[in-house]
Scaffold this motif. Sequence first.
Motif, PDB file in Angstrom:
ATOM      1  N   GLN A  34      -6.151  37.406 -13.129  1.00 12.78           N
ATOM      2  CA  GLN A  34      -6.624  38.744 -13.014  1.00 12.78           C
ATOM      3  C   GLN A  34      -7.852  38.994 -13.401  1.00 12.78           C
ATOM      4  O   GLN A  34      -8.717  40.146 -13.218  1.00 12.78           O
ATOM      5  CB  GLN A  34      -5.673  39.693 -13.749  1.00 12.78           C
ATOM      6  N   GLY A  68      -0.324  42.419 -15.731  1.00 16.35           N
ATOM      7  CA  GLY A  68      -0.942  42.032 -17.097  1.00 16.35           C
ATOM      8  C   GLY A  68      -0.693  40.730 -17.610  1.00 16.35           C
ATOM      9  O   GLY A  68      -1.636  40.343 -18.269  1.00 16.35           O
ATOM     10  N   GLY A 104      -6.151  47.384 -16.333  1.00 22.06           N
ATOM     11  CA  GLY A 104      -6.329  48.773 -17.063  1.00 22.06           C
ATOM     12  C   GLY A 104      -6.487  50.085 -15.833  1.00 22.06           C
ATOM     13  O   GLY A 104      -6.861  50.997 -15.970  1.00 22.06           O
TER      14      GLY A 104
HETATM   15 MO1  MOS Z   1      -2.707  45.769 -16.397  1.00 28.10          MO
HETATM   16  S1  MOS Z   1      -1.327  45.591 -18.058  1.00 28.10           S
HETATM   17  O1  MOS Z   1      -4.051  46.001 -17.469  1.00 28.10           O
HETATM   18  O2  MOS Z   1      -2.714  44.167 -15.692  1.00 28.10           O
END
Ligand code: MOS
Length: 743
Positions: free
Chosen positions: A207, A239, A504
């Motif tokens: 991510q 996340g 976030g």
């Molecule tokens: Mo989210 S828990 O900030 O991928």
Amino acid sequence: MAQEANSVPAIIGTAVPRVDGPLKVSGSAKYTSDFHFPGMVYAVPASSTIAKGRITRINSSEAEKMPGVLAILSRENIGKLYRPAPDPNDDVHVDESRPPFEDDVIYYSGQYVALAVAETLEIAQAAATAIQVSYEQEEPDVTEHLELDGTAKPGSTRGDAEKAFQSAPVQIDQTYATPVETHNPIELHASVAIWDGAKFTLYETTQGVTNHRDAMAQVLGVPKENVQVISLFLGSGFGGKLFPWAHSTLAAAAARKLNRPVKLVLSRRSMFTNVGHRPSTQQRIRLSATADGKLVSLQQDYVNHTSILDDFTENCAEATPHLYSVPNLKVTSGLTRRNVGTPTPMRGPGAVPGLFAIESAMDELAIKLNLDPVELRHRNEPEKDESTGLAFSSRHLVECLKVGAEKFGWANRTPGVGSMKQGDLILGWGVASCSWIAGRLDCEANVQLRSDGFVRVACGTQDIGTGTYTILAQIVSTKIGVPLERIQVVIGDSSLPAGPISGGSLVTASVIPAVSAACDQAIATLLFTASKAADSRFRDKTTEELALTSGKIHQKSSAPESGIPYELLLQKSNVREAIGRGKSDMAFLDPSAKPTHSMHSYGAHFLEVTWDPEIARLQVSRVVTVIDAGKIINQRPARNQIEGAIVMGIGMALFEETRYDAQTGHPVNSNLADYCMAVHADTPNIDVTFLDYPDFVLNEFGARGVGEIGLAGIAAAIASAVYHATGVRIRKLPIVIEDLLKV
Ligand code: MOS
């Protein structure tokens, strides 16, 4: 309210289909484990079968002899690996600070102890199984009940909450618990690592390509320039893929060692032990109020577990300081260590368990006051953020509650337990508020206007499935005035201008200013170039004048019958492209930079459960959710996000729980059959409304983000609905039928 004067262009706010949709449904979108390279080999880790102790011997002779095995790597031979060093100028993040194989100590079940690399996946799996590891075993601590280690850390504080609580006429003092939850994206974590003798090319499920590159450079001990991280498509992450985990290091180190491309895909079992989880939490909530329902005090004392080596705080008080008006408030937090892998953010970290507790307690308070729970929230709406004294940039919680109540038919609710029926079923109705941060992260982007009529936008962010490709195309389309089909979005590569993590719910708000500035600069560059060329309309103007008129010109260029298409200007100027670069930062969010506003998203969930006491069946039958998350750039993926989050919230309330075996310290349900999640059969009719008020403090379109907020509050709304139906208040998730059979 912040300024509402700006208007927002038309393609912003529509429900255009995802620009990457055809690639995905046709199977041509390449996910990390889809990459294959000539000479590629397969790596499978051997994982610790104990959760605490020490490795005394690794015997890999049998594994090494297997045909097709290239190497068994362990601490002896994997090569030097480093812990990332804290550096104020180089803000890299990893959750598990210790690199794999650093020492012989075992801190959790599943910890990698060796790595088998072979010509095929099957041989690598067989070899990993054939590695014999001897241990000196100790009893692990995976205790579920949480007691604070050491002293609590003070958090947000105002007034004197202890004293105010004692003397207030109405009090609630309850403890709420949430279990370990494991991220279960359908796409397993994976790494495909290539080493060319000088440089690493790492295909990753991440991510955050930029952070991943910076962190891996440190762990591998090479300059940043020698690492490129690519993550073109992700099958979600929640996340769990925010920050690099040990398998990335192992794949890269193996590629370097063997000089062959290496693929490493985690097993679902390892997904439960090696790549983070939401830690368990325990929160004591004390609320007090006047007899007419005005909050007097709010105390939240929470503890969450973390791993032996790393501190991870699940910020349960994320929304506490600003959610309601209350003169006396006190938050404390603490950690306790367990023999588990290091926890990591999971969708709505902190706020999600936090609001289960706070919103459940608010419901309990409403019952004690004999007051409608929606009315209780109305009576405690703050005029400003009472923790900072700052005005809200844009807050419409009251309207969320009003619109939701209207759509749900809340006025027909009768408050008595079990008083609402539908045939043989008992109906329970519950409500909860929700909130999530709004903000921006650092972002750079560039935009190229090309003479072939295509616009290329590049940014080192990525799309975890939420719609970032599409949002970027919409921003550029709006700014430049070309249709979506002529915009090429290039993301998911750390060699691009540094972009934000997909975390976030901050990406949309972060990319808008950078991409927008890049578009403006590209147009200014184009006009400057044109002014120097032969076009008489521009020849006599100064650069400043042209830059000032650029807005009008590029808007015109979207209408075919008027204005000048930019590609014509390029052709006339005899250049192939005009490039613009843009940058935005989070500086204005930094507390030391004195933020001007309190920025958050808000929402309200209204929810119905049906309870069939004859066969003890509980189902969520209806959800109405109203979200205030700024201007929604694209209604379609935004709605998907909220709906998905609500389904996840049903799972959180009724099913999800990672349970550890006390002897082995291993999760007993480390597979998708035994780790229950909400599925289609558990999914009710979901009605999502966006209030769509732009928040212009964050960016020119007024957009915030919607990835996480939908999950916050759902579990509390369900627990409250369950109470309304059955009279049983569940304060420990998940809510299980056994709890309700005690009725
Ligand atoms: Mo989210 S828990 O900030 O991928």
